[in-house]
Design a protein around this motif. Structure first.
Motif, PDB file in Angstrom:
ATOM      1  N   HIS A   3       0.974  -0.959  -0.122  1.00  0.00           N
ATOM      2  CA  HIS A   3      -0.406  -0.258   0.013  1.00  0.00           C
ATOM      3  C   HIS A   3       0.503   1.764   0.031  1.00  0.00           C
ATOM      4  O   HIS A   3       0.145   2.301  -0.576  1.00  0.00           O
ATOM      5  CB  HIS A   3      -0.959   0.218   1.302  1.00  0.00           C
ATOM      6  N   VAL A   4       1.995   1.280   0.539  1.00  0.00           N
ATOM      7  CA  VAL A   4       3.242   2.133   1.290  1.00  0.00           C
ATOM      8  C   VAL A   4       3.014   3.002  -0.803  1.00  0.00           C
ATOM      9  O   VAL A   4       3.448   4.546  -0.865  1.00  0.00           O
ATOM     10  CB  VAL A   4       3.948   1.816   1.798  1.00  0.00           C
ATOM     11  N   TYR A   5       3.505   1.632  -1.523  1.00  0.00           N
ATOM     12  CA  TYR A   5       4.326   2.075  -2.342  1.00  0.00           C
ATOM     13  C   TYR A   5       2.688   1.857  -3.962  1.00  0.00           C
ATOM     14  O   TYR A   5       3.242   3.153  -4.341  1.00  0.00           O
ATOM     15  CB  TYR A   5       4.860   0.860  -3.410  1.00  0.00           C
ATOM     16  N   ALA A   6       1.850   1.328  -4.196  1.00  0.00           N
ATOM     17  CA  ALA A   6       0.876   1.567  -4.227  1.00  0.00           C
ATOM     18  C   ALA A   6      -0.126   2.889  -4.572  1.00  0.00           C
ATOM     19  O   ALA A   6      -0.497   3.170  -5.753  1.00  0.00           O
ATOM     20  CB  ALA A   6      -0.230  -0.129  -4.110  1.00  0.00           C
ATOM     21  N   SER A   7       0.245   3.713  -3.066  1.00  0.00           N
ATOM     22  CA  SER A   7      -1.098   4.761  -3.188  1.00  0.00           C
ATOM     23  C   SER A   7       0.468   5.793  -3.443  1.00  0.00           C
ATOM     24  O   SER A   7      -0.385   7.287  -2.980  1.00  0.00           O
ATOM     25  CB  SER A   7      -1.045   5.188  -1.459  1.00  0.00           C
ATOM     26  N   THR A   8       0.998   5.890  -4.146  1.00  0.00           N
ATOM     27  CA  THR A   8       2.139   6.581  -4.315  1.00  0.00           C
ATOM     28  C   THR A   8       1.265   7.517  -5.866  1.00  0.00           C
ATOM     29  O   THR A   8       0.878   7.276  -6.262  1.00  0.00           O
ATOM     30  CB  THR A   8       3.734   6.027  -5.299  1.00  0.00           C
ATOM     31  N   GLN A  11       2.350  11.953 -10.460  1.00  0.00           N
ATOM     32  CA  GLN A  11       3.351  13.067 -10.884  1.00  0.00           C
ATOM     33  C   GLN A  11       4.457  12.203 -10.209  1.00  0.00           C
ATOM     34  O   GLN A  11       5.421  12.603 -10.856  1.00  0.00           O
ATOM     35  CB  GLN A  11       3.139  14.052  -9.406  1.00  0.00           C
ATOM     36  N   ARG A  12       5.018  11.208  -8.917  1.00  0.00           N
ATOM     37  CA  ARG A  12       5.713  10.861  -8.932  1.00  0.00           C
ATOM     38  C   ARG A  12       6.480  10.174 -10.539  1.00  0.00           C
ATOM     39  O   ARG A  12       7.149   9.896 -10.025  1.00  0.00           O
ATOM     40  CB  ARG A  12       6.290  10.389  -7.543  1.00  0.00           C
ATOM     41  N   TYR A  13       5.792   9.179 -10.246  1.00  0.00           N
ATOM     42  CA  TYR A  13       6.168   8.235 -11.527  1.00  0.00           C
ATOM     43  C   TYR A  13       5.962   8.886 -12.848  1.00  0.00           C
ATOM     44  O   TYR A  13       6.429   8.091 -14.248  1.00  0.00           O
ATOM     45  CB  TYR A  13       5.949   7.347 -10.780  1.00  0.00           C
TER      46      TYR A  13
END
Length: 94
Positions: A3-8, A11-13
């Motif tokens: 979830h920490v990564y999936a909720s990024t 715009q950041r990627y």
């Protein structure tokens, strides 16, 4: 944990392209915004513009290795190495 990564924030990627001058030639580099942000901070820490920082890095790699086969990959790995080095003191003190 994912979830920490999936909720990024997307715009950041998302990718952005910037033009740079390397050894007198203009080139374009396309990277994810997250990497540009890290490179911006690295350059600021060295009191350089991002373009100057990348140009110096490129020159050092050319001098030591003779070639830069994939500049975008070099920049991503430089960011990863920076983050690993920055995280080491935290790991040692834990």
């Amino acid at each position: 944990m994912c979830h920490v990564y999936a909720s990024t924030d997307p715009q950041r990627y998302e990718c952005s392209t910037r033009s740079l001058r390397l050894q007198g030639s203009v080139t374009s580099v396309r990277l994810e915004n997250e990497f540009w942000e890290i490179l911006d901070h690295l350059a600021q820490d060295q009191q350089l513009s991002t373009g100057q920082f990348i140009s110096e890095l490129y020159g050092e790699v050319m001098a030591s290795k003779g070639a830069v086969h994939n500049l975008a990959s070099l920049l991503r790995v430089a960011c990863a190495v920076h983050l690993h080095i920055r995280a080491e003191p935290a790991v040692r003190s834990a």
